[in-house]
Scaffold this motif. Sequence first.
Motif, short mmCIF file in Angstrom:
data_model
loop_
_atom_site.label_atom_id
_atom_site.label_comp_id
_atom_site.label_asym_id
_atom_site.label_seq_id
_atom_site.Cartn_x
_atom_site.Cartn_y
_atom_site.Cartn_z
N ASN A 1 31.94 37.24 -2.81
CA ASN A 1 33.19 36.69 -3.42
C ASN A 1 33.67 37.10 -4.88
OD1 ASN A 1 33.33 34.87 -1.34
ND2 ASN A 1 31.77 33.87 -2.15
N ALA A 2 33.16 38.23 -5.31
CA ALA A 2 33.18 38.77 -6.37
C ALA A 2 34.26 39.88 -6.36
CB ALA A 2 32.13 39.23 -7.18
N LYS A 3 35.46 39.42 -6.48
CA LYS A 3 36.92 40.46 -5.95
C LYS A 3 37.27 41.10 -7.19
CE LYS A 3 36.40 39.75 -1.80
NZ LYS A 3 35.53 40.69 -0.90
N LEU A 4 36.66 40.98 -8.40
CA LEU A 4 37.24 41.97 -9.44
C LEU A 4 36.02 42.50 -10.29
CD1 LEU A 4 38.91 42.55 -11.86
CD2 LEU A 4 38.53 40.28 -12.99
N ILE A 5 36.18 43.86 -10.67
CA ILE A 5 35.11 44.47 -11.48
C ILE A 5 35.93 44.63 -12.78
CG2 ILE A 5 33.61 46.48 -11.84
CD1 ILE A 5 33.69 46.97 -8.90
N ALA B 1 33.33 37.59 -10.25
CA ALA B 1 33.59 38.81 -10.66
C ALA B 1 32.41 39.50 -11.29
CB ALA B 1 34.54 38.68 -11.82
N PHE B 2 32.35 40.77 -11.65
CA PHE B 2 31.48 41.35 -12.31
C PHE B 2 32.26 41.87 -13.61
CE2 PHE B 2 31.09 42.77 -7.78
CZ PHE B 2 29.91 42.39 -7.51
N ALA B 3 31.34 41.82 -14.79
CA ALA B 3 31.89 42.20 -16.02
C ALA B 3 30.86 43.25 -16.38
CB ALA B 3 32.06 41.27 -16.97
N VAL C 1 29.80 34.83 -13.10
CA VAL C 1 30.01 36.14 -13.26
C VAL C 1 28.85 37.11 -13.30
CG1 VAL C 1 31.01 37.90 -15.06
CG2 VAL C 1 32.49 35.90 -14.30
N LEU C 2 28.66 38.20 -12.88
CA LEU C 2 27.50 39.01 -12.85
C LEU C 2 27.55 40.19 -13.90
CD1 LEU C 2 26.22 39.52 -9.29
CD2 LEU C 2 25.24 38.28 -10.89
N ILE C 3 26.68 40.30 -14.77
CA ILE C 3 26.78 41.53 -15.78
C ILE C 3 25.64 42.59 -15.54
CG2 ILE C 3 26.85 42.19 -18.25
CD1 ILE C 3 28.01 39.47 -19.00
N PRO C 4 26.13 43.56 -14.64
CA PRO C 4 25.11 44.37 -14.37
C PRO C 4 24.58 45.29 -15.28
CG PRO C 4 27.09 44.79 -12.97
CD PRO C 4 27.25 43.64 -13.92
N SER C 5 25.39 45.65 -16.31
CA SER C 5 25.06 46.63 -17.59
C SER C 5 25.74 45.97 -18.66
CB SER C 5 25.25 47.92 -17.25
OG SER C 5 26.73 48.32 -17.51
#
Length: 314
Positions: free
Chosen positions: A66-70, A49-51, A7-11
């Motif tokens: 493939n990240a289909k959720l924010i 996903a992104f959180a 999961v990516l955490i941009p902020s």
Amino acid sequence: MAEKPHVLIPSPFYKPAMDRLDEIVVTHHLYSAADPDKVVDEVGDKCIAFATFMKCEPELMDRAPNAKLIANFGVGYDAINIEEATKRGIKVTNTPDVLNDCVADLALGLLIAARRHIVDADRFVRAGEWPVKKLYGFVNRVHHSKVGIVGLGRIGEEIAARCAGFKMDISYHNRSMKPDVSYRYYPDLVEMARDVDIMVVITPGGAATKNLVNEEVMEALGPEGLLVNVARGSVVDMDALIACLKDGRLGGAALDVYPNEPHVPEELFEIRRNLVLTPHIASASQDTRMAMGMLVYENIKARIEGRELLTPVN
Ligand code: NAP
Ligand code: 8YV
């Protein structure tokens, strides 16, 4: 054992909540990475996903196909481009309800602090002015005053319930009237501003509410009126607010949110007696932030397990 999803955490958001995510996924914290681009190049493809709190640019969406959720940490999702997410088949979730009480508590705290000049009176005592000036002066009452809530939704209803406890006379303005409440409904915001003593703003942000509270509304609220904004900075015209406070067309204000956070216009700092400022802390109790974090967690878990999302917004 199968590798955990990524999961990516941009902020960033509440750290204990981000730490909980590590139980079920491998998190990549872009905001603190030495080279965030490199991280996205390396792991973008395997992220599901992104959180995030209020940040996920379309360019980033493209680099993690493939990240289909924010999973947004916050009920307000005005800073996320929902149209671009939907176009890419990305679902967005938010964190409603679990913060209603906390935000309503702060709204009332700000309302009372500003109306009763608690912050300025504290400064008066600390500065040793009491023995010199003898009296602080007199202010307007909270109880039995007329309050108008702009945005009587989940949080707005909790604010109204607290205002009722203070024996206030409650009105509201939404785009549409609520069939299940007895508070007076005003389809026209200026008209409501003319009739109330205090206005509390708690609508979503975004284009539809930009500068909804404009100079005309503030003038209608008037020289004895108080404006409380716990919604988004974009909902209140900041230039008009500064001008109206400075020349007395508006009696006072209490703000938790600003157009360009964390930057606050310096002109506001010069206004002391009738202005209370907090740094976007309405939901910032530990238990509320954890409850918000658990919704982020549960939405991501649902996505991993192929179940229905708990709080989708698109
Ligand atoms: P909600 O349940 O969706 O309520 C929003 C209310 O605003 C609804 O009653 C809606 O009624 C009204 N509204 C929407 N657009 C409007 C418009 N253009 N003009 C007039 N009224 C409008 O949302 P919520 O959960 O209460 O949250 C509200 C907002 O509070 C969030 O979106 C967020 O921006 C802000 N917030 C701030 C903090 C903070 O830390 N300061 C914390 C949490 C939330 P109609 O649809 O009938 O217009
Ligand atoms: C933020 C808020 O999410 O929920 C919202 O819309 O504005 C807040 O609760 C919080 O400040 C995140 O840091």
